[in-house]
Design a protein around this motif. Structure first.
Motif, PDB file in Angstrom:
ATOM      1  N   LEU A  38      92.237  50.249  51.986  1.00 61.61           N
ATOM      2  CA  LEU A  38      90.645  49.620  51.927  1.00 61.61           C
ATOM      3  C   LEU A  38      89.342  49.972  52.134  1.00 61.61           C
ATOM      4  O   LEU A  38      88.228  49.479  50.953  1.00 61.61           O
ATOM      5  CB  LEU A  38      90.326  49.504  53.833  1.00 61.61           C
ATOM      6  N   ASN A  39      90.169  51.366  51.686  1.00 59.55           N
ATOM      7  CA  ASN A  39      88.341  52.271  51.256  1.00 59.55           C
ATOM      8  C   ASN A  39      88.741  51.883  49.669  1.00 59.55           C
ATOM      9  O   ASN A  39      87.141  51.938  49.235  1.00 59.55           O
ATOM     10  CB  ASN A  39      88.916  53.745  51.556  1.00 59.55           C
ATOM     11  N   ALA A  40      89.454  52.486  49.158  1.00 52.57           N
ATOM     12  CA  ALA A  40      89.792  51.676  47.316  1.00 52.57           C
ATOM     13  C   ALA A  40      88.736  50.795  47.528  1.00 52.57           C
ATOM     14  O   ALA A  40      88.148  50.379  46.205  1.00 52.57           O
ATOM     15  CB  ALA A  40      90.892  52.520  46.285  1.00 52.57           C
ATOM     16  N   SER A  41      89.324  49.324  47.863  1.00 49.25           N
ATOM     17  CA  SER A  41      88.665  47.858  47.976  1.00 49.25           C
ATOM     18  C   SER A  41      87.279  48.047  47.825  1.00 49.25           C
ATOM     19  O   SER A  41      86.207  47.597  47.411  1.00 49.25           O
ATOM     20  CB  SER A  41      89.068  47.274  48.231  1.00 49.25           C
TER      21      SER A  41
ATOM     22  N   LEU B  89      81.431  48.393  45.973  1.00 50.96           N
ATOM     23  CA  LEU B  89      80.211  48.932  46.354  1.00 50.96           C
ATOM     24  C   LEU B  89      79.858  48.951  44.416  1.00 50.96           C
ATOM     25  O   LEU B  89      78.607  48.934  43.880  1.00 50.96           O
ATOM     26  CB  LEU B  89      79.986  50.052  46.568  1.00 50.96           C
ATOM     27  N   ILE B  90      80.612  49.612  43.761  1.00 49.25           N
ATOM     28  CA  ILE B  90      80.130  50.110  42.532  1.00 49.25           C
ATOM     29  C   ILE B  90      80.383  48.779  41.508  1.00 49.25           C
ATOM     30  O   ILE B  90      79.504  48.977  40.509  1.00 49.25           O
ATOM     31  CB  ILE B  90      81.984  51.113  41.892  1.00 49.25           C
ATOM     32  N   TYR B  91      81.006  47.777  41.991  1.00 50.64           N
ATOM     33  CA  TYR B  91      81.006  46.869  40.889  1.00 50.64           C
ATOM     34  C   TYR B  91      79.237  46.550  41.548  1.00 50.64           C
ATOM     35  O   TYR B  91      78.505  45.690  40.288  1.00 50.64           O
ATOM     36  CB  TYR B  91      82.055  45.564  41.677  1.00 50.64           C
ATOM     37  N   MET B  92      78.924  46.431  42.259  1.00 45.54           N
ATOM     38  CA  MET B  92      77.022  45.104  43.099  1.00 45.54           C
ATOM     39  C   MET B  92      76.693  46.676  42.619  1.00 45.54           C
ATOM     40  O   MET B  92      75.211  46.022  41.482  1.00 45.54           O
ATOM     41  CB  MET B  92      77.259  45.738  44.704  1.00 45.54           C
ATOM     42  N   ALA B  93      76.943  48.029  42.809  1.00 46.35           N
ATOM     43  CA  ALA B  93      75.581  48.447  41.539  1.00 46.35           C
ATOM     44  C   ALA B  93      75.589  48.654  39.799  1.00 46.35           C
ATOM     45  O   ALA B  93      74.404  48.586  39.502  1.00 46.35           O
ATOM     46  CB  ALA B  93      76.109  50.331  42.260  1.00 46.35           C
ATOM     47  N   LEU B  94      76.746  48.077  39.602  1.00 48.51           N
ATOM     48  CA  LEU B  94      77.121  47.923  38.102  1.00 48.51           C
ATOM     49  C   LEU B  94      76.472  46.478  37.330  1.00 48.51           C
ATOM     50  O   LEU B  94      75.609  46.468  36.713  1.00 48.51           O
ATOM     51  CB  LEU B  94      78.489  48.765  37.324  1.00 48.51           C
TER      52      LEU B  94
END
Length: 84
Positions: free
Chosen positions: A60-63, A68-73
């Motif tokens: 769950l933490n990894a997903s 969040l990384i996807y949204m940022a990039l």
């Protein structure tokens, strides 16, 4: 808190009609307390050090971090920061 603020900002900036925005806000407002109540109810049977609990929390933490990384990039283009 910051994810809630980000989601609220995205809902407000979306080009949806008022009804669709209201439904999104309603679902977010209902699911958050429901998740808290579910967590409280499951806390009595939750074993923090069991292997299945550690794997579940890790996944769950990894997903969450991946989203969040996807949204940022992807969702926040760099051109917004350069005035273009």
């Amino acid at each position: 808190m910051f994810e809630g603020m980000g989601l609220g900002g995205c809902i407000l900036q979306a080009e949806y009609k008022f009804f669709k925005k209201a439904v999104m806000v309603l679902f977010f407002s209902v699911t958050t307390p429901f998740g808290i109540a579910l967590g409280i109810a499951l806390s009595s049977v939750y074993k923090e050090k069991s292997p299945s609990s550690l794997i579940t929390v890790g996944l769950l933490n990894a997903s969450s971090a991946g989203l969040l990384i996807y949204m940022a990039l992807v969702d926040i283009p760099p051109s917004r920061f350069h005035g273009a």
